[in-house]
Design a protein around this motif. Structure first.
Motif, PDB file in Angstrom:
ATOM      1  N   VAL A 217      15.105  11.131  -4.859  1.00 30.41           N
ATOM      2  CA  VAL A 217      13.939  10.406  -5.371  1.00 30.41           C
ATOM      3  C   VAL A 217      13.992   8.940  -4.959  1.00 30.41           C
ATOM      4  CG1 VAL A 217      12.733   9.677  -7.435  1.00 30.41           C
ATOM      5  CG2 VAL A 217      13.681  11.976  -7.288  1.00 30.41           C
ATOM      6  N   ASP A 218      15.103   8.274  -5.273  1.00 28.71           N
ATOM      7  CA  ASP A 218      15.199   6.867  -4.918  1.00 28.71           C
ATOM      8  C   ASP A 218      15.130   6.699  -3.409  1.00 28.71           C
ATOM      9  OD1 ASP A 218      15.396   6.509  -7.528  1.00 28.71           O
ATOM     10  OD2 ASP A 218      17.439   5.743  -7.585  1.00 28.71           O
ATOM     11  N   GLY A 219      15.764   7.628  -2.704  1.00 29.77           N
ATOM     12  CA  GLY A 219      15.750   7.564  -1.245  1.00 29.77           C
ATOM     13  C   GLY A 219      14.341   7.659  -0.703  1.00 29.77           C
ATOM     14  N   THR A 220      13.581   8.644  -1.196  1.00 33.65           N
ATOM     15  CA  THR A 220      12.196   8.789  -0.741  1.00 33.65           C
ATOM     16  C   THR A 220      11.404   7.532  -1.043  1.00 33.65           C
ATOM     17  OG1 THR A 220      12.419  11.087  -1.373  1.00 33.65           O
ATOM     18  CG2 THR A 220      10.228  10.346  -0.789  1.00 33.65           C
ATOM     19  N   GLY A 221      11.573   7.024  -2.267  1.00 38.19           N
ATOM     20  CA  GLY A 221      10.860   5.819  -2.653  1.00 38.19           C
ATOM     21  C   GLY A 221      11.220   4.662  -1.737  1.00 38.19           C
ATOM     22  N   TRP A 222      12.511   4.536  -1.469  1.00 43.96           N
ATOM     23  CA  TRP A 222      12.973   3.421  -0.630  1.00 43.96           C
ATOM     24  C   TRP A 222      12.364   3.516   0.764  1.00 43.96           C
ATOM     25  CZ3 TRP A 222      15.973   2.775   3.794  1.00 43.96           C
ATOM     26  CH2 TRP A 222      16.473   1.466   4.001  1.00 43.96           C
ATOM     27  N   ILE A 223      12.439   4.731   1.323  1.00 45.09           N
ATOM     28  CA  ILE A 223      11.911   4.905   2.681  1.00 45.09           C
ATOM     29  C   ILE A 223      10.416   4.613   2.710  1.00 45.09           C
ATOM     30  CG2 ILE A 223      11.446   6.624   4.468  1.00 45.09           C
ATOM     31  CD1 ILE A 223      14.108   7.946   3.667  1.00 45.09           C
ATOM     32  N   THR A 224       9.700   5.131   1.699  1.00 49.13           N
ATOM     33  CA  THR A 224       8.255   4.924   1.667  1.00 49.13           C
ATOM     34  C   THR A 224       7.912   3.449   1.612  1.00 49.13           C
ATOM     35  OG1 THR A 224       8.197   6.940   0.372  1.00 49.13           O
ATOM     36  CG2 THR A 224       6.166   5.715   0.538  1.00 49.13           C
TER      37      THR A 224
ATOM     38  N   LEU B 119       0.465   3.720   2.800  1.00 48.75           N
ATOM     39  CA  LEU B 119       1.768   3.065   2.940  1.00 48.75           C
ATOM     40  C   LEU B 119       1.628   1.549   2.908  1.00 48.75           C
ATOM     41  CD1 LEU B 119       3.696   5.189   5.578  1.00 48.75           C
ATOM     42  CD2 LEU B 119       4.105   5.018   3.131  1.00 48.75           C
ATOM     43  N   GLU B 120       0.614   1.054   3.614  1.00 46.73           N
ATOM     44  CA  GLU B 120       0.496  -0.400   3.704  1.00 46.73           C
ATOM     45  C   GLU B 120       0.022  -1.015   2.397  1.00 46.73           C
ATOM     46  OE1 GLU B 120      -1.146  -2.164   7.259  1.00 46.73           O
ATOM     47  OE2 GLU B 120      -0.948  -0.261   8.296  1.00 46.73           O
ATOM     48  N   ALA B 121      -0.572  -0.188   1.538  1.00 50.57           N
ATOM     49  CA  ALA B 121      -1.027  -0.731   0.251  1.00 50.57           C
ATOM     50  C   ALA B 121       0.155  -1.079  -0.650  1.00 50.57           C
ATOM     51  CB  ALA B 121      -1.937   0.264  -0.444  1.00 50.57           C
ATOM     52  N   ILE B 122       1.281  -0.414  -0.412  1.00 49.13           N
ATOM     53  CA  ILE B 122       2.399  -0.557  -1.363  1.00 49.13           C
ATOM     54  C   ILE B 122       2.874  -1.999  -1.534  1.00 49.13           C
ATOM     55  CG2 ILE B 122       4.806   0.107  -1.767  1.00 49.13           C
ATOM     56  CD1 ILE B 122       4.106   2.836  -0.678  1.00 49.13           C
TER      57      ILE B 122
END
Lengths: 627, 489
Positions: free
Chosen positions: A585-592, B298-301
Motif C-alpha cells: 500500500v505505502d509502496g503504491t502510494g509512494w510510486i503514484t 497523477l499530475e493533480a496529486i
C-alpha cells in the motif's frame, strides 16, 4: 391506492430525514412526526387490504416495478409486490410499530436523545417495510441490511453502557454471518436466473419443474434455498445463530418489543415465506428448515425455564416461538407459519411492553426482586395475564388457534421423522406454558420480595397502558380470524391452491391439556409449594446449570474465537502490517505520488514547450497510425 | 424564408448581450449596475426556457414546435434533440457562471462589468450554436466565436498578471490548435468536395482509405482535443485554469468542453464514421482517453492550488467522458450525455464554493480550506459530496455516471480502458479527499463564518441534491439523455 403503495416505506424514511435534519431540537415535534407517519402508514395498509379484498382471489398479486440501474443485459429494479402475504406483514409491522411508538412516548420521557430515538424507530420501520413490499431479491437485501443497521443503532442506543455496546456489536456480527449466506444466495440467483425479480425467478422454477429440466437445476435450487435460509437463521435468531437475540434486550424495552414482535426477527420468517417457491421445490431444503425450527423451539424453551431476567425469559420465548414458525414453514404449513407470526406479534409485543411497564415501575429486571405487583399494577397485570394465556395456547385466545394449526401441520407432514418434531413441538408447548406462568406468578403473585422496589412500583401512564389494552384485545381476538370452518385467514393467505383445513379435535385437546399441565406445574412450584422449585433445581443440579448457562453456547463460541480465530487473525495482522501496508500500500502510494511529481515537471509554463508538445503529439500520432 | 426557431436560443443570448452593452451606456459610472446583472440572468434563463419550448415539452404549454427537429440554411443548422440537450448543459453552466461572476467582482473590481457579461453571453451563444451545426464551416465559426470570446474572458483582469498570462497562453495555443483544425477541415473538403457532415460521410465511404484522409483525421482530432483538453493536447489547461478569473475557469471547464464534445460527436460519429477511418480514430481515442485519465489524475496529486487541481481534474474527467466516444451507439451516447450532466453539477458546485471562499479569504490555496466545515457547514458538505461524486464514489451521481460510461466501453470490448478508468478513479480519491480532509477534519486557522446569499445557498443545496439524487435514482436524466441520443440513432 395500491399504485401508491411505494409510499409506505418512503414516508417513514422521509420522517427520519425530517427529524434528523430539521426537528431534532424539538422533542415533541419529532415524536409526533414519527407517530403520525406511522399512523398514516397503518391507515394506508388497511386501505390496501380493503382494496385487495375487493378483488377476485386470482388477481390479488400486483407487482409494480421501476428500473433503477441498467446496464444491458442486466438491470436492477425497484418495485413493490402487493399480495396477501405482503399486506399481512404490512398490517402487522405498521400496527405494532405504531403502538410501540405511542408507548415509547411515555417510556422514554426522561430520555435526552428522544428525537434521535424516534428517528431511529422511523428508519427501522421504513427498512422493514422496504423489505416487506420488495418485489426482488436485491431490494429485499437492501431492506434486510438496513434493518440490521437500525437494530444495531437501537440495541446500542445507550451505547455508554458497556453491555449495550457489546450487545449491539454482537447482534451485528452474528447477523453478518447469516447475511453472508443470504448475499451469496442472492448473487447465485442473479447468476443462475439472470434476474432478481421474484416473479420471474419463481416462474422459471415452476417451468423447470413442469417440463422436467428440474433435475439439472435441482441442486442449484436446494443450494440457493439453503443459502437464503442462512440469512433467515441469522435474522430470525435460529440455532446456531440465536445468541444475539437474548443480549439484544440491552436496548430500550419498546425497541425489544419492536424487534421481537414485528420488525427484524419476523424478517427471516417472512423471507422464507416470500421465497417459499424455492424451498418447497426441494424436500431436502424443507427438512433442514423444519428441523432447525423444531430444534430451536425446544432448545430455547428449555433455556427459558432457568432464566431470572424478565426480558431474557421473553427473549428465549421469542426464539422458541420463531422456531415454531420456521418449523411450520418447513413442514409445508405456509398459512400456519404466517398465522402464528401474526398472532405472536400481538402477544409478544404485549409481553414486552408489559415487561417494560413493570421495569418502568420497579426499575429492575430481576424477577426475584419483584412479586405481588398485581395489586399495584392492575392494567399491566391483567394484560400480561392475557398475553400469558395467549402464548400458552389456552382456548379461545390467539395462540391456541395458531399453535394448533402448526401442530396439525406437523402431524400431517410427510418429512422423515415428523413424529419426533411433533412431540418436540408438544413438549415445547408444555415448557412454554410453564416458564411463562413461572414468570407471571413470581412477578405478579405472592409476596413482595424487595420492599424498596415494591413501594416504588406504580402503574404506568396512559400512553403506555393504552397500547397494552389494544394489544390485549388483539391477543384475544386475532385468532378468531381463522376459526375452524370459517378459515377466513387461510382463504386470504395461502400458498398455491387453497385447501380446506381439517380441525383435529385430538390435537386441540392434547395441546390444551399439555398447556394446562405446564400452568399447573408452575402454580405448584411458585405459588403453593415455593420450596419445591429450589429442591428440584438442587436435585438436577447439572441440568439446571446447563440450562441456566444456555447450554454454554456463548462460551463455546468465545472459546472457538479465542483459540482459532484470534490465532489466525494474528497471522493475518502481521501479514497486513508488514507486507500489505508497509510494502504494497505505502509502496503504491509512494510510486503514484512520485509519478505525479515527475509528470508535473513537464508543465514548464513556457508556451513554446506546450506548442511543441501539441506538434509532437500530432506527429507521433501520424507516425503511430501510419506504421 | 429562414426558420428563426432553429437558433432562437442564440438570438436571445446575442440580443441580451447587446442590450447589456446599450443599457450600460446609460448607467452612471458610480452605479452598482444591478440592472445589467438582472438582464444577463433573465436573458440566459429565457434562452434556457425556450429550449423546452423547442423540444415540444414546455411545462407551460407554449410549444414552438411539435418536437421535430428544426432546420435552416439548407440543413446547415439543425436543432435536434441532441443539440437541445447540449444547449441545456451550456446554458445551465452559463447561469452558474453568471452567479459566480457577481460574487467574484465584489472583490476583483473591474471597470467593465457590462463588457464581461456581454462577452460571456457571446461565448455562450457560440457554444450553443456549435451544438446545432451540421456543416464544418458553420461549426468552425461557432467554435471560434466561443474560443475568441474565451481568450478575452480569460485575460479580462487587465491589472492581474496571472489573468494576462492565462489569456496570452490560451490565445497562442488556441490559435495553434484552431489552425490545425482548419488545416484538417481543408483536407476533408479537398477529399470530399463538401462541407456538410452527412455528405462527407457518404463521400468518404465511397473512396478507398487514403493517407490524406488519415492525416486530416489526425489534424481534426488534435485541434478538437485541445478544446476539451485531452492529453497530449492538455498542457495549457492547468496554467489557464489557474490564472483565469474563477468564473471563467468554471465556464471553460463545463460549457466550453461540452461544446467540444458536441463537435466530436457530430464530426466523428457522423462525418468520419466510415469503415476505412473508424478503427483508426477509435484506437486514437482509446489512447488519448487513457493518457488523459492517467496524466490528469497523477499530475493533480502534488497540486497546492485548488483551481490548478480542478484543471488537472478536468483533464481526467475529459478522459472519462472520451471513453464514451468509443461506444458508438445509443448506449454510449446516453452514458456520455448523462455523465456531462452529472459533471456539470459536481464541478460547478465546487467552483461556486471556490468563488465564495476566495471572496472571503482571498486565497485559492488548498491549505486555506482548513476547517471550512466549521466556517460554513454547507460548503463542507458541498465539497465532500461534489468531490466524491467527481471521484465516482457511490452513492453519488458520479458513480452511476462512470458505471454507465465504463459499462458502455466494456460492451464494445474496451475492458482495458475501463480498468484504467477505475484504477485511476481510486487514485483521484487521493487528491479529491485531500481537499475534503482540509475542509472537514483540519481545524480552522480563522474560524470566522463565511456568508453567502440566499441564491448561492440554494444553488449549492441544489448541487448536492442533484448529485445525491442522481446517484440513487438516475432515471429522470437517463430518460432525457436517452431521448436526446435517439435523435442521432
Amino acid at each position: 391506492m395500491i399504485q401508491y403503495s411505494w409510499l409506505i416505506p418512503t414516508m417513514p424514511a422521509l420522517a427520519y430525514v425530517v427529524i434528523i435534519l430539521f426537528t431534532r431540537r424539538s422533542r415533541i415535534l419529532s415524536g409526533l412526526i414519527s407517530i403520525f407517519t406511522m399512523a398514516i402508514c397503518f391507515a394506508f395498509s388497511v386501505g390496501i387490504l380493503l382494496e385487495l379484498l375487493a378483488k377476485a382471489p386470482a388477481d390479488r398479486s400486483i407487482p409494480l416495478s421501476w428500473t433503477w440501474l441498467e446496464i444491458p443485459p442486466w438491470s436492477a429494479n425497484v418495485g413493490v409486490l402487493i399480495d396477501p402475504l405482503c399486506v399481512n406483514m404490512l398490517l402487522v409491522v405498521t400496527l405494532i410499530s405504531l403502538l410501540v411508538q405511542i408507548y415509547s412516548w411515555g417510556y422514554m420521557h426522561d430520555e435526552e436523545r428522544f428525537s434521535s430515538y424516534y428517528s431511529y424507530l422511523s428508519l427501522f420501520t421504513a427498512s422493514m417495510l422496504l423489505l416487506v413490499v420488495s418485489n426482488n431479491f436485491l431490494q429485499i437485501f437492501v431492506g434486510w441490511e438496513l434493518v440490521g443497521l437500525c437494530s444495531y443503532l437501537l440495541i446500542g442506543f445507550w451505547f455508554f453502557k458497556p453491555e449495550a455496546a457489546d450487545a449491539c456489536k454482537k447482534a451485528f456480527v452474528v447477523n453478518r454471518v447469516g447475511d453472508m449466506g443470504f448475499l451469496m444466495g442472492v448473487v447465485t440467483i442473479g447468476m443462475v436466473f439472470g434476474t432478481f425479480d421474484f416473479k420471474t425467478v419463481f416462474d422459471a422454477v415452476t417451468l423447470g419443474i413442469a417440463n422436467g429440466t428440474y433435475d439439472t437445476t435441482h441442486h442449484y435450487i436446494a443450494g440457493i434455498a439453503l443459502l437464503l435460509f442462512c440469512g433467515a437463521v441469522g435474522k430470525s435468531a435460529q440455532f446456531p445463530l440465536h445468541v444475539w437475540l437474548p443480549d439484544a434486550m440491552e436496548g430500550p424495552t419498546p425497541v425489544s418489543a419492536l424487534i421481537h414482535a414485528a420488525t427484524m426477527v419476523a424478517a427471516g420468517v417472512y423471507m422464507v415465506a416470500r421465497t417459499y417457491m424455492l424451498f418447497s421445490a426441494d424436500p431436502f431444503a424443507m427438512t433442514v428448515v423444519a428441523y432447525t425450527g423444531g430444534f430451536t423451539a425446544i432448545f430455547a424453551a428449555s433455556i427459558a425455564v432457568a432464566q431470572n431476567d424478565i426480558k431474557r425469559i421473553l427473549a428465549y420465548s421469542t426464539l422458541s416461538q420463531l422456531g415454531y414458525m420456521i418449523l411450520a414453514l418447513g413442514v409445508g404449513g405456509f398459512t400456519p407459519g404466517m398465522f402464528h407470526l401474526t398472532t405472536h406479534a400481538c402477544f409478544k409485543a404485549l409481553l414486552f411492553l408489559g415487561a417494560g411497564s413493570v421495569i418502568h415501575g420497579v426499575h429492575n429486571q430481576d424477577i426475584w426482586k419483584m412479586g405481588g405487583l398485581w395489586s399495584k399494577m392492575k392494567i399491566t397485570g391483567t394484560t400480561f395475564f392475557i398475553a400469558n394465556l395467549a402464548i400458552a395456547g389456552i382456548f379461545p385466545l390467539a395462540g391456541f388457534w395458531s399453535k394448533d394449526e402448526i401442530l396439525s401441520a406437523v402431524s400431517e407432514s410427510k418429512i422423515p421423522g415428523h413424529e419426533i418434531l411433533y412431540y418436540a413441538a408438544v413438549f415445547t408447548a408444555f415448557l412454554t406454558a410453564f416458564y411463562m406462568f413461572r414468570l407471571f406468578f413470581v412477578v405478579f403473585m405472592g409476596q413482595p420480595r424487595d420492599h424498596h422496589a415494591y413501594d416504588h412500583a406504580h402503574e404506568s401512564p396512559l400512553t403506555m397502558t393504552g397500547p397494552l389494552m389494544v394489544l390485549a384485545v388483539l391477543s384475544i381476538c386475532v385468532g378468531w380470524l381463522n376459526l375452524p370452518g370459517v378459515d377466513s385467514f387461510s382463504k386470504f393467505l395461502h400458498y398455491g391452491e387453497y385447501h380446506e383445513e381439517v380441525f383435529h379435535m385430538g390435537i386441540a385437546i392434547a395441546s390444551s391439556i399439555v398447556a394446562l399441565a405446564g400452568i399447573g406445574l408452575a402454580f405448584v412450584f411458585y405459588i403453593s409449594k415455593p420450596e419445591l422449585a429450589g429442591k428440584t433445581a438442587d436435585t438436577f443440579k447439572p441440568i439446571y446449570l446447563l440450562l441456566k448457562n444456555k447450554y454454554y453456547v456463548d462460551e463455546f463460541y468465545g472459546w472457538m474465537v479465542k483459540n482459532f480465530l484470534f490465532g489466525f487473525a494474528t497471522i493475518c495482522t502481521w501479514f497486513d502490517d508488514n507486507i500489505v501496508d508497509d510494502g504494497m500500500v505505502d509502496g503504491t502510494g509512494w510510486i503514484t505520488r512520485k509519478m505525479g511529481s515527475l509528470f508535473t515537471l513537464t508543465q514548464t509554463g513556457y508556451v513554446q514547450n506546450y506548442a511543441l508538445v501539441i506538434f509532437a503529439g500530432v506527429a507521433a500520432i501520424y507516425l503511430f497510425v501510419s506504421f | 424564408m429562414i426558420n428563426y426557431l432553429t437558433f432562437l436560443p442564440e438570438i436571445i443570448l446575442v440580443c441580451t448581450a447587446i442590450l447589456i452593452l446599450v443599457v450600460e451606456l446609460f448607467q452612471a459610472p458610480s452605479s452598482k449596475r444591478s440592472s445589467i446583472r438582472w438582464i444577463a440572468f433573465l436573458g440566459t434563463l429565457a434562452a434556457l426556457l425556450c429550449l423546452s419550448c423547442l423540444s415540444g415539452s414546455c411545462p407551460l404549454g407554449c410549444n414552438l414546435t411539435d418536437g421535430t427537429a428544426q432546420q435552416a440554411f439548407n440543413g446547415f443548422i439543425k436543432t435536434d434533440g441532441l443539440a437541445l440537450y447540449f444547449k441545456m448543459i451550456i446554458l445551465l453552466a452559463t447561469l452558474f457562471t453568471l452567479l459566480m461572476t457577481y460574487r467574484h467582482f465584489e472583490t476583483h473590481k473591474t471597470p467593465y462589468p457590462a463588457e464581461f457579461l456581454a462577452i460571456l453571453l457571446f461565448s455562450a451563444a457560440g457554444a450553443s450554436a456549435l451544438t446545432s451545426a451540421q456543416e464544418i464551416i458553420t461549426l468552425y465559426i461557432a467554435l471560434e466565436t466561443l474560443t475568441i470570446s474565451s481568450y478575452l474572458l480569460a485575460s479580462f483582469m487587465k491589472k492581474d498578471k496571472g489573468s494576462n498570462e492565462a489569456g496570452m497562453k490560451y490565445l497562442l495555443l488556441g490559435a495553434f490548435s484552431s489552425a490545425l483544425l482548419l488545416f484538417g477541415f481543408s483536407y476533408i473538403y479537398g477529399l470530399t468536395g463538401t462541407t456538410v457532415i452527412t455528405e462527407i460521410a457518404k463521400s468518404l465511404a465511397m473512396q478507398p482509405s487514403s493517407p490524406l484522409a488519415v492525416f486530416a483525421l489526425i489534424l481534426v482530432v488534435g485541434g478538437l482535443a485541445f478544446k476539451i483538453s485531452l492529453a497530449p493536447f492538455h498542457m495549457w489547461t492547468p496554467d489557464v485554469y489557474e490564472g483565469a478569473p474563477t468564473p471563467v475557469t468554471a465556464f471553460l471547464s463545463v460549457a466550453s468542453k461540452t461544446a467540444g464534445f458536441a463537435a466530436f460527436v457530430r464530426l466523428f460519429w457522423v462525418g468520419l464514421n466510415v469503415p476505412s477511418l473508424q478503427p483508426i480514430w477509435m484506437g486514437l481515442f482509446a489512447v488519448l482517453s487513457a493518457m488523459s485519465i492517467i496524466l490528469g489524475n497523477l499530475e493533480a496529486i502534488p497540486q497546492k492550488n485548488i483551481k490548478r487541481l480542478m484543471g488537472y481534474s478536468s483533464i481526467a474527467q475529459a478522459g472519462y467522458i472520451a471513453t464514451g466516444f468509443l461506444a458508438i451507439g445509443p448506449m454510449g451516447l446516453t452514458a456520455l450525455l448523462f455523465y456531462i450532466f452529472v459533471y456539470l453539477f459536481a464541478n460547478l458546485g465546487v467552483f461556486l464554493t471556490i468563488v465564495i471562499v476566495a471572496n472571503k479569504t482571498g486565497s485559492e490555496q488548498i491549505e486555506d480550506y482548513a476547517g471550512m466545515w466549521k466556517r460554513s457547514p454547507l460548503i463542507g458538505i458541498v465539497l465532500l459530496v461534489c468531490l466524491l461524486s467527481l471521484a465516482g464514489v457511490p452513492p453519488f451521481a458520479g458513480f452511476s455516471g462512470k458505471w454507465y460510461l465504463f459499462g458502455a466501453a466494456i460492451s464494445k470490448g474496451y475492458t482495458w480502458l475501463a480498468l484504467i478508468g477505475m484504477t485511476f478513479s481510486v487514485v483521484s480519491l487521493f487528491y479529491y479527499l485531500q481537499v475534503a480532509k482540509q475542509a472537514l477534519v483540519v481545524a480552522p486557522k480563522d474560524p470566522s463564518p463565511i456568508e453567502m446569499s440566499l441564491l448561492e445557498r440554494s444553488v449549492l443545496i441544489l448541487c448536492v441534491v442533484v448529485t445525491v439524487t442522481l446517484g440513487v435514482w438516475p432515471r429522470p436524466i437517463m430518460d432525457l439523455a436517452q431521448a436526446a441520443a435517439s435523435s442521432l440513432f
